[in-house]
Design a protein around this motif. Structure first.
Motif, PDB file in Angstrom:
ATOM      1  N   VAL A   1       0.876  -1.168   0.000  1.00  0.00           N
ATOM      2  CA  VAL A   1       0.000   0.000   0.000  1.00  0.00           C
ATOM      3  C   VAL A   1       0.914   1.219   0.000  1.00  0.00           C
ATOM      4  CG1 VAL A   1      -1.828   1.226   1.213  1.00  0.00           C
ATOM      5  CG2 VAL A   1      -1.748  -1.276   1.285  1.00  0.00           C
ATOM      6  N   ALA A   2       0.763   2.099  -0.987  1.00  0.00           N
ATOM      7  CA  ALA A   2       1.731   3.185  -1.142  1.00  0.00           C
ATOM      8  C   ALA A   2       1.063   4.483  -1.555  1.00  0.00           C
ATOM      9  CB  ALA A   2       2.784   2.809  -2.176  1.00  0.00           C
ATOM     10  N   LEU A   3       1.752   5.576  -1.242  1.00  0.00           N
ATOM     11  CA  LEU A   3       1.380   6.880  -1.766  1.00  0.00           C
ATOM     12  C   LEU A   3       1.886   7.001  -3.199  1.00  0.00           C
ATOM     13  CD1 LEU A   3       2.431   9.121   1.267  1.00  0.00           C
ATOM     14  CD2 LEU A   3       0.124   8.316   0.706  1.00  0.00           C
ATOM     15  N   GLU A   4       1.159   7.741  -4.005  1.00  0.00           N
ATOM     16  CA  GLU A   4       1.608   8.005  -5.370  1.00  0.00           C
ATOM     17  C   GLU A   4       2.273   9.377  -5.374  1.00  0.00           C
ATOM     18  OE1 GLU A   4       1.593   5.837  -7.758  1.00  0.00           O
ATOM     19  OE2 GLU A   4       0.551   4.343  -6.525  1.00  0.00           O
ATOM     20  N   ILE A   5       3.590   9.390  -5.269  1.00  0.00           N
ATOM     21  CA  ILE A   5       4.355  10.639  -5.231  1.00  0.00           C
ATOM     22  C   ILE A   5       5.268  10.648  -6.448  1.00  0.00           C
ATOM     23  CG2 ILE A   5       5.946  12.056  -3.895  1.00  0.00           C
ATOM     24  CD1 ILE A   5       4.961  10.645  -1.387  1.00  0.00           C
ATOM     25  N   PRO A   6       4.957  11.424  -7.468  1.00  0.00           N
ATOM     26  CA  PRO A   6       5.698  11.354  -8.737  1.00  0.00           C
ATOM     27  C   PRO A   6       7.207  11.533  -8.597  1.00  0.00           C
ATOM     28  CG  PRO A   6       3.718  12.679  -8.997  1.00  0.00           C
ATOM     29  CD  PRO A   6       3.850  12.404  -7.528  1.00  0.00           C
ATOM     30  N   ASP A   7       7.656  12.419  -7.713  1.00  0.00           N
ATOM     31  CA  ASP A   7       9.088  12.708  -7.623  1.00  0.00           C
ATOM     32  C   ASP A   7       9.750  12.004  -6.441  1.00  0.00           C
ATOM     33  OD1 ASP A   7       7.817  14.162  -5.642  1.00  0.00           O
ATOM     34  OD2 ASP A   7       9.201  15.859  -5.777  1.00  0.00           O
ATOM     35  N   ALA A   8       9.118  10.920  -5.941  1.00  0.00           N
ATOM     36  CA  ALA A   8       9.637  10.270  -4.731  1.00  0.00           C
ATOM     37  C   ALA A   8      11.091   9.848  -4.882  1.00  0.00           C
ATOM     38  CB  ALA A   8       8.779   9.062  -4.381  1.00  0.00           C
ATOM     39  N   ALA A   9      11.448   9.298  -6.032  1.00  0.00           N
ATOM     40  CA  ALA A   9      12.794   8.758  -6.208  1.00  0.00           C
ATOM     41  C   ALA A   9      13.866   9.832  -6.277  1.00  0.00           C
ATOM     42  CB  ALA A   9      12.852   7.887  -7.462  1.00  0.00           C
ATOM     43  N   THR A  10      13.477  11.048  -6.658  1.00  0.00           N
ATOM     44  CA  THR A  10      14.479  12.101  -6.858  1.00  0.00           C
ATOM     45  C   THR A  10      14.400  13.207  -5.810  1.00  0.00           C
ATOM     46  OG1 THR A  10      12.977  13.242  -8.385  1.00  0.00           O
ATOM     47  CG2 THR A  10      14.573  11.699  -9.342  1.00  0.00           C
ATOM     48  N   SER A  11      13.399  13.181  -4.967  1.00  0.00           N
ATOM     49  CA  SER A  11      13.227  14.259  -3.985  1.00  0.00           C
ATOM     50  C   SER A  11      14.378  14.282  -2.994  1.00  0.00           C
ATOM     51  CB  SER A  11      11.916  14.079  -3.227  1.00  0.00           C
ATOM     52  OG  SER A  11      11.813  15.044  -2.191  1.00  0.00           O
ATOM     53  N   ARG A  12      14.868  15.479  -2.694  1.00  0.00           N
ATOM     54  CA  ARG A  12      15.917  15.666  -1.701  1.00  0.00           C
ATOM     55  C   ARG A  12      15.445  16.556  -0.539  1.00  0.00           C
ATOM     56  NH1 ARG A  12      21.470  15.121  -2.755  1.00  0.00           N
ATOM     57  NH2 ARG A  12      22.003  14.079  -4.697  1.00  0.00           N
ATOM     58  N   ALA A  13      14.179  16.931  -0.552  1.00  0.00           N
ATOM     59  CA  ALA A  13      13.673  17.824   0.498  1.00  0.00           C
ATOM     60  C   ALA A  13      13.390  17.020   1.760  1.00  0.00           C
ATOM     61  CB  ALA A  13      12.403  18.514   0.029  1.00  0.00           C
ATOM     62  N   PRO A  14      13.636  17.597   2.937  1.00  0.00           N
ATOM     63  CA  PRO A  14      13.335  16.883   4.189  1.00  0.00           C
ATOM     64  C   PRO A  14      11.879  16.431   4.251  1.00  0.00           C
ATOM     65  CG  PRO A  14      14.662  18.830   4.642  1.00  0.00           C
ATOM     66  CD  PRO A  14      14.270  18.908   3.193  1.00  0.00           C
ATOM     67  N   ILE A  15      11.664  15.260   4.820  1.00  0.00           N
ATOM     68  CA  ILE A  15      10.328  14.684   4.937  1.00  0.00           C
ATOM     69  C   ILE A  15       9.378  15.632   5.667  1.00  0.00           C
ATOM     70  CG2 ILE A  15       9.025  12.810   6.042  1.00  0.00           C
ATOM     71  CD1 ILE A  15      10.526  11.880   3.607  1.00  0.00           C
ATOM     72  N   ALA A  16       9.914  16.449   6.574  1.00  0.00           N
ATOM     73  CA  ALA A  16       9.084  17.355   7.365  1.00  0.00           C
ATOM     74  C   ALA A  16       8.167  18.202   6.506  1.00  0.00           C
ATOM     75  CB  ALA A  16       9.975  18.262   8.212  1.00  0.00           C
ATOM     76  N   HIS A  17       8.574  18.502   5.280  1.00  0.00           N
ATOM     77  CA  HIS A  17       7.825  19.427   4.434  1.00  0.00           C
ATOM     78  C   HIS A  17       6.975  18.709   3.373  1.00  0.00           C
ATOM     79  CE1 HIS A  17      10.389  22.309   6.399  1.00  0.00           C
ATOM     80  NE2 HIS A  17      11.441  21.644   5.974  1.00  0.00           N
ATOM     81  N   ARG A  18       6.856  17.397   3.484  1.00  0.00           N
ATOM     82  CA  ARG A  18       6.141  16.621   2.481  1.00  0.00           C
ATOM     83  C   ARG A  18       4.713  16.348   2.938  1.00  0.00           C
ATOM     84  NH1 ARG A  18       6.387  15.491  -2.856  1.00  0.00           N
ATOM     85  NH2 ARG A  18       8.669  15.456  -2.623  1.00  0.00           N
ATOM     86  N   HIS A  19       3.739  16.904   2.209  1.00  0.00           N
ATOM     87  CA  HIS A  19       2.330  16.645   2.510  1.00  0.00           C
ATOM     88  C   HIS A  19       1.896  15.323   1.887  1.00  0.00           C
ATOM     89  CE1 HIS A  19       1.268  20.533   4.377  1.00  0.00           C
ATOM     90  NE2 HIS A  19       2.306  20.964   3.679  1.00  0.00           N
ATOM     91  N   LEU A  20       0.905  14.697   2.502  1.00  0.00           N
ATOM     92  CA  LEU A  20       0.471  13.383   2.035  1.00  0.00           C
ATOM     93  C   LEU A  20      -0.159  13.459   0.652  1.00  0.00           C
ATOM     94  CD1 LEU A  20      -0.987  12.210   5.434  1.00  0.00           C
ATOM     95  CD2 LEU A  20       0.912  11.114   4.235  1.00  0.00           C
ATOM     96  N   GLY A  21      -0.988  14.459   0.426  1.00  0.00           N
ATOM     97  CA  GLY A  21      -1.615  14.620  -0.886  1.00  0.00           C
ATOM     98  C   GLY A  21      -2.804  13.703  -1.069  1.00  0.00           C
ATOM     99  N   PRO A  22      -3.505  13.844  -2.200  1.00  0.00           N
ATOM    100  CA  PRO A  22      -4.767  13.108  -2.422  1.00  0.00           C
ATOM    101  C   PRO A  22      -4.614  11.599  -2.490  1.00  0.00           C
ATOM    102  CG  PRO A  22      -4.075  14.288  -4.409  1.00  0.00           C
ATOM    103  CD  PRO A  22      -3.195  14.765  -3.308  1.00  0.00           C
ATOM    104  N   SER A  23      -3.414  11.076  -2.839  1.00  0.00           N
ATOM    105  CA  SER A  23      -3.280   9.624  -2.986  1.00  0.00           C
ATOM    106  C   SER A  23      -3.412   8.881  -1.660  1.00  0.00           C
ATOM    107  CB  SER A  23      -1.953   9.276  -3.654  1.00  0.00           C
ATOM    108  OG  SER A  23      -0.859   9.524  -2.795  1.00  0.00           O
ATOM    109  N   VAL A  24      -3.319   9.601  -0.528  1.00  0.00           N
ATOM    110  CA  VAL A  24      -3.471   8.915   0.756  1.00  0.00           C
ATOM    111  C   VAL A  24      -4.894   8.389   0.912  1.00  0.00           C
ATOM    112  CG1 VAL A  24      -4.143  10.907   2.189  1.00  0.00           C
ATOM    113  CG2 VAL A  24      -2.830   9.026   3.196  1.00  0.00           C
ATOM    114  N   THR A  25      -5.862   9.034   0.275  1.00  0.00           N
ATOM    115  CA  THR A  25      -7.253   8.565   0.348  1.00  0.00           C
ATOM    116  C   THR A  25      -7.386   7.179  -0.280  1.00  0.00           C
ATOM    117  OG1 THR A  25      -7.999  10.862   0.232  1.00  0.00           O
ATOM    118  CG2 THR A  25      -9.636   9.155  -0.222  1.00  0.00           C
ATOM    119  N   ALA A  26      -6.744   6.989  -1.420  1.00  0.00           N
ATOM    120  CA  ALA A  26      -6.775   5.679  -2.075  1.00  0.00           C
ATOM    121  C   ALA A  26      -6.038   4.633  -1.241  1.00  0.00           C
ATOM    122  CB  ALA A  26      -6.156   5.780  -3.467  1.00  0.00           C
ATOM    123  N   ALA A  27      -4.937   5.042  -0.609  1.00  0.00           N
ATOM    124  CA  ALA A  27      -4.191   4.106   0.241  1.00  0.00           C
ATOM    125  C   ALA A  27      -5.047   3.657   1.424  1.00  0.00           C
ATOM    126  CB  ALA A  27      -2.900   4.752   0.721  1.00  0.00           C
TER     127      ALA A  27
END
Length: 541
Positions: free
Chosen positions: A146-172
């Motif tokens: 069960v996963a979030l759909e985050i398009p830039d997950a593999a390349t993101s370098r920003a701290p997790i603190a600033h990452r919002h869950l977004g609409p895909s959490v509803t599907a999860a």
């Protein structure tokens, strides 16, 4: 050949203990660590932030008492921490928190000192692919991801603190409910997750809300280093990491050599002359980069798409103006933690034990005593279904660690009224008999005609291949003989060794909490924790 030090340390290997003593298993050393930690106090600014941040969490009189205790001189902390895994991530997150709570109780009882369990939220990390998913066991097939759909997950370098869950959490969440809805306590646990995991929430906010509910009765205290009010308190640690990078890396490199000479590998690679922290040149919520020396008082930002550099003067300027642009690495985080907190012990998993094996020179450089390193609790949950399936197959849990085909073959050989020979035994018997007879004839045949040597060797090879082919087909027939057995084995492996790994490193809490109840499962974990042990235990709810 080198190996990780953590496994050797857990089993008491003398080579490992010469590098990282197991002081947590020695009562006198535990008392000494508590006394050393009790001489330090929590900065007032940190106490204020802790009070305000923890006040937002699930109501907990125990947590309020612990926060008040931290304000008093002489109180010590037992700290653990983890990345912000989706829906709490793998089970070992729960086990780490429980182990910290139990260790704090044990140290308090032993020494008479107040001891508070603290969970360090690792919100500075940026590795989204490690935290954007969770696995559930299923009755058929492998574990469900069960996963979030985050398009830039593999390349993101920003701290997790600033990452919002977004609409895909509803599907999860919908996937969780579809999979777990028939379990007796699903509504209770899934409602807790749904209240916390909202599209507008961050990964860290949702994670903390759930874990604070799970351990509200125990008063687990939470610390988020990405709070802007704490950044000035972190600045001195980052400043020293930059200005003294050469001396620090030299000392750490010497430690790596000692590990290598003892036969162990380094857990964290030491970059010569590099600071141990990260810098975010584009702002506090932007990508973060390591720094490598590239000239006098100049640093290259490792992996920056434009090959950007920054001077020491610029870094020090940012530390004054906006210190939240700086984040810790795995090696620097413990130093920041123990600069802020009167840490008597840190509860960690195998990777963190290996980190601490490298850290003694860093603590010495900063003039801080190393805390006790305490192995986290390790559990394998064998619920009633799993125990029933094991009983039907006549298996012990450890047997599930064998390769699937080997296990199926072993079970098939046990199943008949007349026990069937294993493929290995059959091959040994068939070829062994032939080879022995050929050896007996060898001398007389060569005496008759030395030219028969090649024929003898070819015959031996031909028969070896033929016997191997026969026993291979025999092994496959054994493995196919009972499809019901194969289905049960696959089901058991999904629960106990999912994806071929220990259960606690793959499966999340949601399945077990939905079957047993959130509080009931948490209570069983707490009751089964043996302080300072680290041994693998079976939970049988």
């Amino acid at each position: 050949m080198t190996s990780s030090i953590s496994a050797a340390w857990l089993r008491g290997d003398a080579r490992a203990l010469s590098i990282l003593p197991d002081r947590c298993r020695q009562p006198a050393a535990r008392a000494e660590a508590v006394a050393a930690a009790a001489s330090r106090t929590v900065p007032p600014a940190l106490l204020d932030v802790l009070a305000s941040r923890n006040a937002r969490l699930a109501p907990s009189p125990a947590r309020e008492r612990h926060l008040e205790m931290l304000s008093r001189p002489g109180t010590v902390a037992v700290v653990t921490g983890q990345q912000m895994g989706l829906f709490l991530g793998p089970l070992f997150t729960l086990y780490k928190a429980a182990a910290a709570i139990v260790a704090a109780r044990a140290l308090s009882e032993e020494t008479g000192r107040p001891c508070v369990p603290v969970f360090w939220l690792q919100t500075e990390d940026h590795d989204l692919p490690e935290v954007d998913h969770v696995f559930l066991p299923r009755h058929t097939g492998g574990p469900l991801r069960v996963a979030l759909e985050i398009p830039d997950a593999a390349t993101s370098r920003a701290p997790i603190a600033h990452r919002h869950l977004g609409p895909s959490v509803t599907a999860a969440l919908a996937m969780l409910r579809a999979e777990l809805s028939e379990e007796p306590h699903a509504h209770e646990h899934l409602s807790l997750l749904e209240r916390a995991y909202r599209p507008e929430a961050t990964l860290a906010e949702a994670f903390t809300e759930v874990l604070s509910n799970v351990f509200a009765e125990e008063g687990l205290v939470f610390l988020d280093p990405r709070d802007a009010r704490l950044a000035p308190l972190a600045a001195p640690v980052h400043r020293r990491s930059i200005l003294e990078a050469e001396a620090i890396s030299t000392a750490l490199a010497a430690r790596v050599r000692a590990l290598t000479e003892a036969g162990f590998s380094e857990q964290v690679h030491i970059r010569p002359g590099s600071p141990l922290g990260f810098f975010s040149p584009d702002g506090v919520d932007g990508p973060r980069y390591r720094m490598d020396p590239s000239g006098p008082d100049t640093w290259s930002l490792v992996g920056h798409p434009e090959g950007r550099t920054v001077t020491t003067a610029e870094l020090l300027g940012w530390l004054e103006r906006e210190p939240l642009r700086f984040t810790t690495s795995a090696l620097l985080r413990p130093l920041l933690q123990d600069t802020w907190l009167p840490t008597a012990a840190y509860v960690g998993g195998p990777g963190e034990i290996a980190y601490f094996a490298q850290l003694e020179p860093l603590y010495a450089h900063f003039g801080l005593p190393m805390p006790l390193v305490v192995p986290r609790a390790r559990f394998r949950v064998l619920d009633d279904r799993t125990r029933r399936w094991l009983g039907k197959l006549g298996l012990q849990p450890d047997e599930l660690n064998a390769p699937r085909e080997e296990l199926l073959t072993r079970l098939a050989a046990r199943a008949g009224t007349q026990p069937l020979e294993t493929p290995e035994a059959l091959e040994s018997r068939l070829f062994g008999t032939f080879a022995a007879e050929l050896d007996r004839l060898n001398d007389s045949m060569l005496a008759l005609d030395p030219m028969l040597q090649d024929a003898l060797q070819r015959t031996r090879g031909t028969v070896r291949v033929a016997v191997s082919r026969l026993t291979g087909r025999y092994a496959r027939a054994l493995a196919r003989r009972d499809s019901a057995t194969a289905e049960r084995v696959d089901r058991l492996r999904t629960y106990v060794t999912p994806n071929g790994e220990p259960q606690e490193r793959v499966l999340g809490m949601a399945h077990f909490a939905s079957r047993i109840g959130t509080r009931a499962f948490t209570r069983q974990v707490l009751d089964a924790c043996v302080p300072f042990s680290g041994a693998l235990e079976d939970l049988t709810p």
